[in-house]
Design a protein around this motif. Structure first.
Motif, PDB file in Angstrom:
ATOM      1  N   PRO A 194     -71.836 134.640-101.671  1.00  0.00           N
ATOM      2  CA  PRO A 194     -71.020 135.572-102.458  1.00  0.00           C
ATOM      3  C   PRO A 194     -71.318 135.555-103.956  1.00  0.00           C
ATOM      4  O   PRO A 194     -71.009 136.511-104.656  1.00  0.00           O
ATOM      5  N   ASN A 239     -71.941 147.091 -95.305  1.00  0.00           N
ATOM      6  CA  ASN A 239     -70.484 147.029 -95.465  1.00  0.00           C
ATOM      7  C   ASN A 239     -69.957 145.617 -95.241  1.00  0.00           C
ATOM      8  O   ASN A 239     -69.316 145.025 -96.118  1.00  0.00           O
ATOM      9  N   SER A 240     -70.233 145.050 -94.067  1.00  0.00           N
ATOM     10  CA  SER A 240     -69.649 143.739 -93.741  1.00  0.00           C
ATOM     11  C   SER A 240     -70.218 142.637 -94.628  1.00  0.00           C
ATOM     12  O   SER A 240     -69.642 141.558 -94.711  1.00  0.00           O
ATOM     13  N   GLY A 262     -70.551 142.930 -97.893  1.00  0.00           N
ATOM     14  CA  GLY A 262     -70.093 143.087 -99.275  1.00  0.00           C
ATOM     15  C   GLY A 262     -70.450 144.437 -99.889  1.00  0.00           C
ATOM     16  O   GLY A 262     -70.420 144.576-101.107  1.00  0.00           O
ATOM     17  N   ALA A 293     -66.430 149.213-102.481  1.00  0.00           N
ATOM     18  CA  ALA A 293     -65.334 148.253-102.362  1.00  0.00           C
ATOM     19  C   ALA A 293     -65.601 147.033-103.223  1.00  0.00           C
ATOM     20  O   ALA A 293     -66.745 146.733-103.559  1.00  0.00           O
ATOM     21  N   TYR A 312     -64.978 143.002-102.917  1.00  0.00           N
ATOM     22  CA  TYR A 312     -64.708 142.013-101.876  1.00  0.00           C
ATOM     23  C   TYR A 312     -64.212 140.729-102.539  1.00  0.00           C
ATOM     24  O   TYR A 312     -64.947 140.095-103.298  1.00  0.00           O
ATOM     25  N   ASP A 335     -63.241 136.930-102.622  1.00  0.00           N
ATOM     26  CA  ASP A 335     -63.751 135.775-101.892  1.00  0.00           C
ATOM     27  C   ASP A 335     -62.580 134.824-101.602  1.00  0.00           C
ATOM     28  O   ASP A 335     -62.302 133.890-102.354  1.00  0.00           O
ATOM     29  N   GLY A 359     -58.545 134.847 -95.484  1.00  0.00           N
ATOM     30  CA  GLY A 359     -58.594 136.269 -95.861  1.00  0.00           C
ATOM     31  C   GLY A 359     -57.302 136.972 -95.480  1.00  0.00           C
ATOM     32  O   GLY A 359     -56.779 137.804 -96.232  1.00  0.00           O
ATOM     33  N   ILE A 371     -61.886 140.616 -93.984  1.00  0.00           N
ATOM     34  CA  ILE A 371     -63.210 140.656 -93.336  1.00  0.00           C
ATOM     35  C   ILE A 371     -63.672 139.218 -93.271  1.00  0.00           C
ATOM     36  O   ILE A 371     -64.341 138.716 -94.180  1.00  0.00           O
ATOM     37  N   LEU A 401     -63.532 137.059 -96.544  1.00  0.00           N
ATOM     38  CA  LEU A 401     -63.371 138.050 -97.601  1.00  0.00           C
ATOM     39  C   LEU A 401     -62.139 138.918 -97.377  1.00  0.00           C
ATOM     40  O   LEU A 401     -61.638 139.026 -96.251  1.00  0.00           O
ATOM     41  N   ARG A 426     -61.458 142.872 -98.340  1.00  0.00           N
ATOM     42  CA  ARG A 426     -62.099 144.056 -98.904  1.00  0.00           C
ATOM     43  C   ARG A 426     -61.050 144.981 -99.496  1.00  0.00           C
ATOM     44  O   ARG A 426     -60.083 145.344 -98.823  1.00  0.00           O
TER      45      ARG A 426
END
Ligand SMILES: Cc1ncc(COP(=O)(O)O)c(C=O)c1O
Length: 485
Positions: free
Chosen positions: A177, A214-215, A217, A373, A375, A377, A392, A410, A430, A432
Protein backbone atom coordinates in the motif's frame (compact mmCIF):
# COMPACT_ATOMS: atom_id res chain seq x y z
CA UNK A 1 -19.56 25.10 2.31
CA UNK A 2 -16.83 27.63 2.27
CA UNK A 3 -14.91 26.24 5.16
CA UNK A 4 -13.58 24.35 2.17
CA UNK A 5 -11.96 27.54 0.99
CA UNK A 6 -8.84 26.97 3.03
CA UNK A 7 -8.30 23.67 1.27
CA UNK A 8 -9.18 24.94 -2.12
CA UNK A 9 -5.62 25.69 -3.04
CA UNK A 10 -4.42 22.25 -2.09
CA UNK A 11 -6.97 20.48 -4.20
CA UNK A 12 -7.59 22.56 -7.10
CA UNK A 13 -4.28 23.98 -8.01
CA UNK A 14 -2.34 21.74 -10.22
CA UNK A 15 1.21 20.96 -9.21
CA UNK A 16 3.59 23.52 -10.60
CA UNK A 17 5.90 20.81 -11.92
CA UNK A 18 3.14 18.99 -13.67
CA UNK A 19 1.77 21.80 -15.74
CA UNK A 20 4.95 21.88 -17.82
CA UNK A 21 4.29 18.29 -18.80
CA UNK A 22 0.78 19.06 -19.95
CA UNK A 23 0.02 19.38 -23.63
CA UNK A 24 -0.72 22.73 -25.27
CA UNK A 25 -4.49 22.24 -24.89
CA UNK A 26 -3.95 22.06 -21.13
CA UNK A 27 -2.54 25.55 -20.76
CA UNK A 28 -5.18 27.62 -19.01
CA UNK A 29 -4.96 31.09 -17.60
CA UNK A 30 -5.70 30.05 -13.99
CA UNK A 31 -4.48 27.03 -12.11
CA UNK A 32 -7.69 26.19 -10.21
CA UNK A 33 -9.23 23.03 -11.62
CA UNK A 34 -13.00 23.38 -11.32
CA UNK A 35 -15.81 20.88 -11.76
CA UNK A 36 -16.45 21.14 -15.52
CA UNK A 37 -20.23 21.26 -15.06
CA UNK A 38 -22.86 23.09 -13.04
CA UNK A 39 -25.78 21.61 -11.11
CA UNK A 40 -28.97 21.16 -13.14
CA UNK A 41 -31.26 19.29 -10.78
CA UNK A 42 -30.72 18.42 -7.11
CA UNK A 43 -31.33 15.43 -4.87
CA UNK A 44 -31.89 16.19 -1.17
CA UNK A 45 -29.72 14.46 1.44
CA UNK A 46 -31.23 13.33 4.74
CA UNK A 47 -29.31 14.32 7.88
CA UNK A 48 -29.19 11.71 10.66
CA UNK A 49 -27.81 11.62 14.20
CA UNK A 50 -25.21 9.12 15.49
CA UNK A 51 -27.96 7.50 17.58
CA UNK A 52 -30.17 7.01 14.49
CA UNK A 53 -27.19 5.53 12.67
CA UNK A 54 -26.46 3.11 15.51
CA UNK A 55 -30.04 1.84 15.26
CA UNK A 56 -29.72 1.53 11.46
CA UNK A 57 -26.46 -0.41 11.90
CA UNK A 58 -28.00 -2.84 14.36
CA UNK A 59 -30.93 -3.43 11.99
CA UNK A 60 -28.51 -4.03 9.12
CA UNK A 61 -26.44 -6.59 11.01
CA UNK A 62 -23.52 -4.15 10.76
CA UNK A 63 -23.39 -4.80 7.03
CA UNK A 64 -23.32 -1.49 5.17
CA UNK A 65 -24.83 -3.13 2.08
CA UNK A 66 -27.96 -3.80 4.16
CA UNK A 67 -28.56 -0.16 5.11
CA UNK A 68 -31.36 1.84 3.56
CA UNK A 69 -29.66 4.37 1.29
CA UNK A 70 -31.84 7.11 2.82
CA UNK A 71 -29.96 6.55 6.07
CA UNK A 72 -26.64 7.33 4.36
CA UNK A 73 -25.46 10.92 4.12
CA UNK A 74 -22.49 10.62 1.75
CA UNK A 75 -22.58 7.37 -0.16
CA UNK A 76 -19.12 6.23 -1.23
CA UNK A 77 -20.02 2.55 -1.29
CA UNK A 78 -19.33 2.36 -4.99
CA UNK A 79 -18.74 4.42 -8.09
CA UNK A 80 -20.79 1.84 -9.99
CA UNK A 81 -23.97 3.18 -11.54
CA UNK A 82 -24.08 6.01 -9.01
CA UNK A 83 -22.81 8.84 -11.21
CA UNK A 84 -24.85 11.80 -12.39
CA UNK A 85 -25.87 11.67 -16.03
CA UNK A 86 -25.43 14.76 -18.12
CA UNK A 87 -28.09 16.88 -19.79
CA UNK A 88 -27.10 15.29 -23.08
CA UNK A 89 -27.47 11.79 -21.68
CA UNK A 90 -31.00 12.59 -20.45
CA UNK A 91 -31.75 14.00 -23.89
CA UNK A 92 -30.38 10.78 -25.43
CA UNK A 93 -32.74 8.80 -23.23
CA UNK A 94 -35.65 10.56 -24.95
CA UNK A 95 -34.32 9.31 -28.28
CA UNK A 96 -34.31 5.73 -26.99
CA UNK A 97 -36.03 3.40 -29.43
CA UNK A 98 -37.50 0.30 -27.85
CA UNK A 99 -37.77 -1.87 -30.97
CA UNK A 100 -37.08 -5.46 -29.99
CA UNK A 101 -34.58 -6.06 -32.78
CA UNK A 102 -32.31 -3.73 -34.73
CA UNK A 103 -33.22 -0.56 -32.82
CA UNK A 104 -31.49 2.67 -33.91
CA UNK A 105 -30.40 2.99 -30.25
CA UNK A 106 -28.45 -0.24 -30.66
CA UNK A 107 -26.63 1.09 -33.71
CA UNK A 108 -25.76 4.35 -31.95
CA UNK A 109 -24.45 2.35 -29.00
CA UNK A 110 -22.47 0.02 -31.26
CA UNK A 111 -20.88 2.93 -33.10
CA UNK A 112 -19.84 4.60 -29.83
CA UNK A 113 -18.38 1.39 -28.42
CA UNK A 114 -16.51 0.50 -31.61
CA UNK A 115 -15.16 4.03 -31.95
CA UNK A 116 -13.10 3.33 -28.82
CA UNK A 117 -12.95 -0.48 -28.83
CA UNK A 118 -13.01 -1.67 -32.43
CA UNK A 119 -13.89 -5.31 -31.72
CA UNK A 120 -15.96 -7.06 -34.40
CA UNK A 121 -18.45 -8.49 -31.93
CA UNK A 122 -20.15 -6.39 -29.25
CA UNK A 123 -22.65 -8.18 -27.02
CA UNK A 124 -24.68 -5.89 -24.75
CA UNK A 125 -25.44 -7.04 -21.19
CA UNK A 126 -27.25 -5.47 -18.28
CA UNK A 127 -24.00 -5.04 -16.33
CA UNK A 128 -20.42 -6.27 -16.11
CA UNK A 129 -20.99 -9.50 -14.22
CA UNK A 130 -23.48 -10.68 -16.82
CA UNK A 131 -20.72 -10.35 -19.42
CA UNK A 132 -18.38 -12.28 -17.09
CA UNK A 133 -20.94 -14.99 -16.48
CA UNK A 134 -21.46 -15.55 -20.20
CA UNK A 135 -17.76 -15.50 -21.05
CA UNK A 136 -16.66 -17.87 -18.29
CA UNK A 137 -19.56 -20.22 -18.94
CA UNK A 138 -18.16 -20.48 -22.46
CA UNK A 139 -14.45 -20.77 -21.66
CA UNK A 140 -14.13 -21.68 -17.96
CA UNK A 141 -14.67 -25.06 -16.32
CA UNK A 142 -12.96 -27.46 -13.91
CA UNK A 143 -9.19 -27.66 -14.27
CA UNK A 144 -8.92 -24.32 -16.09
CA UNK A 145 -6.88 -21.40 -14.76
CA UNK A 146 -7.60 -17.72 -15.39
CA UNK A 147 -4.81 -15.24 -14.57
CA UNK A 148 -5.59 -11.56 -13.99
CA UNK A 149 -3.61 -8.71 -12.43
CA UNK A 150 -6.27 -8.81 -9.69
CA UNK A 151 -9.70 -10.32 -10.19
CA UNK A 152 -12.55 -8.12 -9.08
CA UNK A 153 -14.84 -10.04 -6.70
CA UNK A 154 -17.57 -10.82 -9.27
CA UNK A 155 -14.95 -11.80 -11.84
CA UNK A 156 -13.33 -14.19 -9.40
CA UNK A 157 -16.73 -15.57 -8.37
CA UNK A 158 -17.76 -16.14 -12.00
CA UNK A 159 -14.47 -17.92 -12.76
CA UNK A 160 -14.72 -20.09 -9.65
CA UNK A 161 -18.40 -20.87 -10.18
CA UNK A 162 -17.43 -22.81 -13.32
CA UNK A 163 -14.89 -24.85 -11.32
CA UNK A 164 -11.90 -22.93 -12.73
CA UNK A 165 -9.19 -21.31 -10.62
CA UNK A 166 -8.67 -17.53 -10.54
CA UNK A 167 -5.04 -16.47 -10.06
CA UNK A 168 -3.94 -12.90 -9.23
CA UNK A 169 -0.53 -11.91 -10.64
CA UNK A 170 -0.19 -8.19 -9.93
CA UNK A 171 3.39 -6.90 -9.49
CA UNK A 172 4.79 -6.97 -5.95
CA UNK A 173 4.47 -3.16 -5.66
CA UNK A 174 0.75 -3.56 -6.28
CA UNK A 175 0.45 -5.46 -3.00
CA UNK A 176 2.36 -2.83 -1.03
CA UNK A 177 0.00 0.00 0.00
CA UNK A 178 2.88 2.46 0.47
CA UNK A 179 4.75 1.83 -2.78
CA UNK A 180 4.73 4.86 -5.09
CA UNK A 181 5.12 2.86 -8.32
CA UNK A 182 3.19 4.82 -11.02
CA UNK A 183 1.55 1.69 -12.47
CA UNK A 184 0.78 -0.53 -9.52
CA UNK A 185 -1.90 -2.33 -11.50
CA UNK A 186 0.73 -3.87 -13.81
CA UNK A 187 0.82 -7.60 -14.35
CA UNK A 188 3.88 -9.47 -13.06
CA UNK A 189 5.17 -10.58 -16.46
CA UNK A 190 7.63 -13.12 -15.07
CA UNK A 191 4.95 -14.81 -13.01
CA UNK A 192 2.58 -14.80 -15.99
CA UNK A 193 5.29 -16.27 -18.21
CA UNK A 194 5.91 -19.05 -15.66
CA UNK A 195 2.19 -19.82 -15.37
CA UNK A 196 1.69 -19.90 -19.13
CA UNK A 197 4.81 -22.06 -19.64
CA UNK A 198 3.67 -24.52 -17.00
CA UNK A 199 0.05 -24.89 -18.08
CA UNK A 200 -0.24 -23.68 -21.68
CA UNK A 201 -3.31 -22.74 -23.65
CA UNK A 202 -5.10 -26.03 -22.94
CA UNK A 203 -5.51 -25.03 -19.31
CA UNK A 204 -5.43 -21.24 -19.57
CA UNK A 205 -8.29 -20.15 -21.85
CA UNK A 206 -7.67 -16.40 -21.43
CA UNK A 207 -5.42 -13.87 -19.72
CA UNK A 208 -7.31 -10.95 -18.15
CA UNK A 209 -6.01 -7.48 -17.31
CA UNK A 210 -8.22 -5.23 -15.16
CA UNK A 211 -7.87 -1.52 -15.98
CA UNK A 212 -7.70 0.17 -13.58
CA UNK A 213 -7.06 -2.49 -10.97
CA UNK A 214 -10.05 -1.94 -8.70
CA UNK A 215 -9.38 -4.54 -6.00
CA UNK A 216 -5.71 -3.54 -5.94
CA UNK A 217 -6.42 0.12 -5.13
CA UNK A 218 -7.73 1.58 -8.40
CA UNK A 219 -4.21 1.54 -9.77
CA UNK A 220 -3.46 1.87 -13.48
CA UNK A 221 -1.75 -0.47 -15.92
CA UNK A 222 0.82 0.99 -18.31
CA UNK A 223 0.78 0.58 -22.08
CA UNK A 224 4.25 -0.92 -21.81
CA UNK A 225 2.96 -3.60 -19.44
CA UNK A 226 -0.04 -4.32 -21.66
CA UNK A 227 2.34 -4.76 -24.60
CA UNK A 228 4.35 -7.20 -22.48
CA UNK A 229 1.23 -9.20 -21.63
CA UNK A 230 0.31 -9.20 -25.33
CA UNK A 231 3.72 -10.62 -26.25
CA UNK A 232 3.34 -13.45 -23.75
CA UNK A 233 -0.19 -14.18 -24.95
CA UNK A 234 1.10 -14.35 -28.52
CA UNK A 235 3.96 -16.63 -27.50
CA UNK A 236 1.65 -19.11 -25.78
CA UNK A 237 -1.37 -18.72 -28.05
CA UNK A 238 -3.73 -17.47 -25.35
CA UNK A 239 -6.21 -14.61 -25.93
CA UNK A 240 -5.96 -11.42 -23.90
CA UNK A 241 -9.12 -9.79 -22.53
CA UNK A 242 -9.47 -6.47 -20.71
CA UNK A 243 -11.80 -5.93 -17.78
CA UNK A 244 -12.10 -2.37 -18.97
CA UNK A 245 -14.60 -0.72 -16.57
CA UNK A 246 -12.27 2.20 -15.84
CA UNK A 247 -10.57 2.43 -19.21
CA UNK A 248 -10.75 6.24 -19.42
CA UNK A 249 -9.23 6.82 -15.99
CA UNK A 250 -6.51 4.28 -16.86
CA UNK A 251 -5.82 6.13 -20.11
CA UNK A 252 -5.61 9.46 -18.28
CA UNK A 253 -3.00 8.01 -15.92
CA UNK A 254 -1.05 6.72 -18.93
CA UNK A 255 -1.19 10.19 -20.43
CA UNK A 256 0.00 11.76 -17.18
CA UNK A 257 2.59 9.22 -16.11
CA UNK A 258 3.93 7.16 -18.98
CA UNK A 259 6.91 8.61 -20.83
CA UNK A 260 6.02 9.82 -24.32
CA UNK A 261 2.23 9.76 -23.79
CA UNK A 262 1.66 13.30 -22.47
CA UNK A 263 0.52 14.87 -25.76
CA UNK A 264 -1.86 12.15 -26.85
CA UNK A 265 -5.63 12.26 -26.96
CA UNK A 266 -7.17 9.96 -24.38
CA UNK A 267 -9.34 8.35 -27.05
CA UNK A 268 -6.20 7.35 -28.98
CA UNK A 269 -4.66 5.78 -25.89
CA UNK A 270 -7.91 3.87 -25.33
CA UNK A 271 -7.84 2.61 -28.92
CA UNK A 272 -4.26 1.47 -28.47
CA UNK A 273 -5.19 -0.43 -25.29
CA UNK A 274 -8.03 -2.09 -27.22
CA UNK A 275 -5.75 -2.93 -30.14
CA UNK A 276 -3.56 -4.97 -27.79
CA UNK A 277 -6.48 -7.15 -26.67
CA UNK A 278 -8.66 -9.84 -28.23
CA UNK A 279 -11.73 -8.91 -26.28
CA UNK A 280 -13.13 -7.24 -23.21
CA UNK A 281 -15.76 -7.25 -20.52
CA UNK A 282 -17.28 -3.96 -19.47
CA UNK A 283 -19.38 -2.64 -16.67
CA UNK A 284 -20.82 0.49 -18.26
CA UNK A 285 -21.79 1.67 -14.77
CA UNK A 286 -18.29 3.05 -14.32
CA UNK A 287 -16.38 5.11 -16.89
CA UNK A 288 -19.12 4.99 -19.57
CA UNK A 289 -21.22 7.12 -17.18
CA UNK A 290 -24.28 4.88 -17.17
CA UNK A 291 -26.56 3.96 -14.30
CA UNK A 292 -26.85 0.47 -15.78
CA UNK A 293 -25.24 -1.47 -18.62
CA UNK A 294 -22.32 -3.49 -19.80
CA UNK A 295 -20.98 -5.47 -22.69
CA UNK A 296 -18.78 -8.29 -23.80
CA UNK A 297 -16.72 -7.78 -26.95
CA UNK A 298 -14.30 -9.92 -28.93
CA UNK A 299 -12.74 -10.65 -32.28
CA UNK A 300 -13.28 -14.42 -32.34
CA UNK A 301 -16.33 -15.37 -34.44
CA UNK A 302 -16.91 -18.82 -32.94
CA UNK A 303 -16.63 -17.61 -29.36
CA UNK A 304 -18.99 -14.73 -30.14
CA UNK A 305 -21.53 -17.16 -31.56
CA UNK A 306 -21.40 -19.25 -28.39
CA UNK A 307 -21.69 -16.18 -26.16
CA UNK A 308 -24.66 -14.83 -28.13
CA UNK A 309 -26.44 -18.15 -27.65
CA UNK A 310 -25.90 -17.85 -23.90
CA UNK A 311 -26.93 -14.19 -24.04
CA UNK A 312 -30.33 -15.11 -25.42
CA UNK A 313 -30.88 -17.51 -22.50
CA UNK A 314 -30.27 -14.99 -19.75
CA UNK A 315 -30.10 -11.42 -21.09
CA UNK A 316 -32.04 -10.98 -24.30
CA UNK A 317 -31.80 -10.54 -28.05
CA UNK A 318 -28.29 -9.59 -29.26
CA UNK A 319 -29.23 -6.03 -30.23
CA UNK A 320 -30.36 -5.08 -26.75
CA UNK A 321 -28.92 -7.70 -24.38
CA UNK A 322 -30.08 -6.80 -20.93
CA UNK A 323 -30.80 -3.17 -21.74
CA UNK A 324 -33.61 -0.90 -22.83
CA UNK A 325 -33.07 1.16 -25.98
CA UNK A 326 -32.92 4.30 -23.83
CA UNK A 327 -30.07 2.81 -21.78
CA UNK A 328 -28.14 2.08 -24.96
CA UNK A 329 -28.53 5.71 -26.04
CA UNK A 330 -27.46 7.05 -22.62
CA UNK A 331 -24.31 4.93 -22.88
CA UNK A 332 -23.59 5.99 -26.45
CA UNK A 333 -23.48 9.59 -25.20
CA UNK A 334 -21.72 8.70 -21.92
CA UNK A 335 -18.84 7.12 -23.82
CA UNK A 336 -18.26 10.37 -25.69
CA UNK A 337 -18.17 12.33 -22.42
CA UNK A 338 -15.98 9.78 -20.63
CA UNK A 339 -12.89 10.57 -22.69
CA UNK A 340 -13.11 14.37 -22.48
CA UNK A 341 -9.95 15.82 -21.02
CA UNK A 342 -11.59 18.50 -18.84
CA UNK A 343 -13.73 15.85 -17.22
CA UNK A 344 -10.87 13.40 -16.63
CA UNK A 345 -8.54 16.09 -15.30
CA UNK A 346 -11.17 17.12 -12.73
CA UNK A 347 -12.08 13.51 -11.94
CA UNK A 348 -8.56 12.32 -11.20
CA UNK A 349 -7.53 15.50 -9.40
CA UNK A 350 -10.60 15.58 -7.15
CA UNK A 351 -10.03 11.97 -6.07
CA UNK A 352 -6.41 12.83 -5.29
CA UNK A 353 -7.63 15.81 -3.25
CA UNK A 354 -9.52 13.53 -0.88
CA UNK A 355 -6.61 11.10 -0.63
CA UNK A 356 -4.00 13.77 -0.03
CA UNK A 357 -6.06 15.46 2.70
CA UNK A 358 -6.62 12.13 4.47
CA UNK A 359 -2.98 11.09 4.24
CA UNK A 360 -1.89 14.56 5.41
CA UNK A 361 -4.20 14.25 8.43
CA UNK A 362 -2.84 10.89 9.56
CA UNK A 363 -5.13 8.35 7.88
CA UNK A 364 -3.03 5.68 6.12
CA UNK A 365 -4.12 5.41 2.49
CA UNK A 366 -2.99 3.36 -0.48
CA UNK A 367 -0.47 5.35 -2.50
CA UNK A 368 -0.49 6.74 -5.10
CA UNK A 369 -4.17 7.74 -4.98
CA UNK A 370 -6.23 5.69 -7.46
CA UNK A 371 -8.59 6.99 -10.11
CA UNK A 372 -12.07 6.31 -8.83
CA UNK A 373 -11.52 5.85 -5.13
CA UNK A 374 -9.36 6.42 -2.10
CA UNK A 375 -8.44 3.22 -0.31
CA UNK A 376 -7.96 3.53 3.43
CA UNK A 377 -5.38 1.12 4.80
CA UNK A 378 -7.32 -0.34 7.71
CA UNK A 379 -4.60 -2.93 8.31
CA UNK A 380 -2.16 -0.15 9.14
CA UNK A 381 -4.62 2.03 11.03
CA UNK A 382 -5.86 -0.86 13.18
CA UNK A 383 -2.88 -3.17 13.82
CA UNK A 384 -4.54 -4.32 17.04
CA UNK A 385 -7.37 -6.00 15.07
CA UNK A 386 -6.55 -9.44 13.66
CA UNK A 387 -7.15 -9.67 9.87
CA UNK A 388 -9.75 -12.39 10.48
CA UNK A 389 -11.57 -10.02 12.84
CA UNK A 390 -12.00 -7.75 9.78
CA UNK A 391 -10.26 -4.42 10.48
CA UNK A 392 -11.71 -3.03 7.22
CA UNK A 393 -15.20 -3.81 8.41
CA UNK A 394 -14.46 -2.13 11.74
CA UNK A 395 -13.28 1.03 10.00
CA UNK A 396 -16.15 1.10 7.49
CA UNK A 397 -18.73 0.75 10.28
CA UNK A 398 -17.02 3.46 12.34
CA UNK A 399 -17.11 5.92 9.41
CA UNK A 400 -20.82 5.35 8.99
CA UNK A 401 -21.56 5.62 12.67
CA UNK A 402 -19.49 8.79 13.07
CA UNK A 403 -20.73 10.73 10.07
CA UNK A 404 -23.11 8.74 7.88
CA UNK A 405 -20.33 8.11 5.34
CA UNK A 406 -20.67 4.74 3.65
CA UNK A 407 -17.54 3.06 2.27
CA UNK A 408 -16.86 -0.55 1.34
CA UNK A 409 -14.62 -3.11 3.03
CA UNK A 410 -12.16 -4.67 0.59
CA UNK A 411 -10.30 -7.14 2.72
CA UNK A 412 -10.81 -10.41 4.53
CA UNK A 413 -14.60 -10.06 4.79
CA UNK A 414 -14.70 -9.84 0.98
CA UNK A 415 -11.90 -12.25 0.09
CA UNK A 416 -11.10 -14.33 3.20
CA UNK A 417 -13.48 -17.22 2.55
CA UNK A 418 -11.75 -19.84 0.36
CA UNK A 419 -13.58 -22.19 -2.04
CA UNK A 420 -12.78 -25.08 0.36
CA UNK A 421 -14.53 -23.26 3.23
CA UNK A 422 -11.37 -22.20 5.09
CA UNK A 423 -10.51 -18.59 5.95
CA UNK A 424 -7.33 -16.88 4.78
CA UNK A 425 -6.47 -13.21 5.39
CA UNK A 426 -6.71 -11.07 2.25
CA UNK A 427 -3.55 -9.51 0.80
CA UNK A 428 -4.64 -6.10 2.16
CA UNK A 429 -7.26 -4.85 4.61
CA UNK A 430 -8.75 -1.82 2.88
CA UNK A 431 -11.81 0.38 3.00
CA UNK A 432 -12.67 1.86 -0.35
CA UNK A 433 -14.19 5.31 -0.52
CA UNK A 434 -15.40 5.26 -4.12
CA UNK A 435 -16.35 8.57 -5.66
CA UNK A 436 -19.51 8.59 -7.78
CA UNK A 437 -18.88 10.48 -10.99
CA UNK A 438 -19.98 14.16 -11.12
CA UNK A 439 -22.14 13.70 -7.99
CA UNK A 440 -20.60 15.26 -4.87
CA UNK A 441 -19.19 18.75 -4.43
CA UNK A 442 -15.99 19.76 -2.74
CA UNK A 443 -17.75 20.57 0.55
CA UNK A 444 -19.22 17.07 0.65
CA UNK A 445 -15.70 15.76 0.28
CA UNK A 446 -14.39 18.14 2.97
CA UNK A 447 -17.04 16.72 5.29
CA UNK A 448 -15.84 13.18 4.51
CA UNK A 449 -12.29 14.25 5.31
CA UNK A 450 -13.37 15.62 8.69
CA UNK A 451 -15.35 12.49 9.56
CA UNK A 452 -12.57 10.11 8.53
CA UNK A 453 -9.87 12.00 10.41
CA UNK A 454 -12.01 12.06 13.55
CA UNK A 455 -12.26 8.25 13.35
CA UNK A 456 -8.51 7.93 12.70
CA UNK A 457 -7.83 10.00 15.83
CA UNK A 458 -9.56 7.37 18.00
CA UNK A 459 -8.47 4.30 16.04
CA UNK A 460 -7.27 2.43 19.14
CA UNK A 461 -10.85 2.34 20.48
CA UNK A 462 -12.17 0.39 17.48
CA UNK A 463 -12.78 -3.34 17.88
CA UNK A 464 -13.03 -6.20 15.40
CA UNK A 465 -16.06 -8.12 14.14
CA UNK A 466 -17.14 -11.70 13.65
CA UNK A 467 -19.54 -13.04 11.05
CA UNK A 468 -22.76 -14.48 12.41
CA UNK A 469 -24.33 -15.75 9.16
CA UNK A 470 -23.55 -18.96 7.23
CA UNK A 471 -20.72 -18.91 4.65
CA UNK A 472 -21.66 -18.34 1.02
CA UNK A 473 -19.95 -16.97 -2.13
CA UNK A 474 -19.76 -13.15 -2.27
CA UNK A 475 -20.66 -13.18 1.40
CA UNK A 476 -19.78 -9.53 1.96
CA UNK A 477 -23.04 -8.50 0.27
CA UNK A 478 -25.26 -10.37 2.70
CA UNK A 479 -23.29 -11.44 5.80
CA UNK A 480 -24.29 -10.22 9.23
CA UNK A 481 -21.60 -9.09 11.68
CA UNK A 482 -21.32 -8.69 15.41
CA UNK A 483 -18.74 -6.50 17.17
CA UNK A 484 -16.22 -8.38 19.30
CA UNK A 485 -15.89 -7.19 22.87
C1 LIG B 1 -13.08 -4.18 -12.13
C2 LIG B 1 -14.52 -4.60 -12.13
N1 LIG B 1 -14.90 -5.63 -12.88
C3 LIG B 1 -16.19 -6.03 -12.92
C4 LIG B 1 -17.16 -5.40 -12.18
C5 LIG B 1 -18.59 -5.91 -12.22
O1 LIG B 1 -19.42 -5.01 -12.85
P1 LIG B 1 -20.98 -4.88 -12.47
O2 LIG B 1 -21.07 -4.34 -11.09
O3 LIG B 1 -21.53 -3.97 -13.50
O4 LIG B 1 -21.57 -6.24 -12.57
C6 LIG B 1 -16.80 -4.32 -11.37
C7 LIG B 1 -17.82 -3.63 -10.55
O5 LIG B 1 -17.53 -2.91 -9.64
C8 LIG B 1 -15.44 -3.91 -11.35
O6 LIG B 1 -15.03 -2.87 -10.62
Amino acid sequence: MLRAGSRQGSRLRRDAGRSAALGHDEQMEFSTIIEPFRVHSVEPLRMTTPQQRRVALAEAGHNLFSLRADDVLIDLLTDSGTGAMSRDQWAAIQRGDESYAGSPSWFRFLESVQDLFPFEHVIPTHQGRAAEKILFTAIGGPGRIVPNNTHFDTTRANVEYTGATAVDLVIAEGRDPSSLHPFKGNMDLEALDALLRRHGSEVIPVVFVTITNNSGGGQPVSLENLRGVRELCDRYGVPLFLDACRFAENAWFIREREPGQGDREVRDIVREMASLADGMTMSAKKDPLGNIGGWLAMRDDALAEECRTLLVLTEGFPTYGGLAGRDLDALAQGLREAVQHDYLRYRIRSTAYLGEALAGGGMPVVQPIGGHAVYLDAGRLLPHIDPLAFPGQALAVALYEAGGVRGCEIGSAMFGLQPDGTERPAAMELVRLAIPRRTYTQSHIDYVIEVALSVAARADELTGYRITSPPRPLRHFTATFEPLD
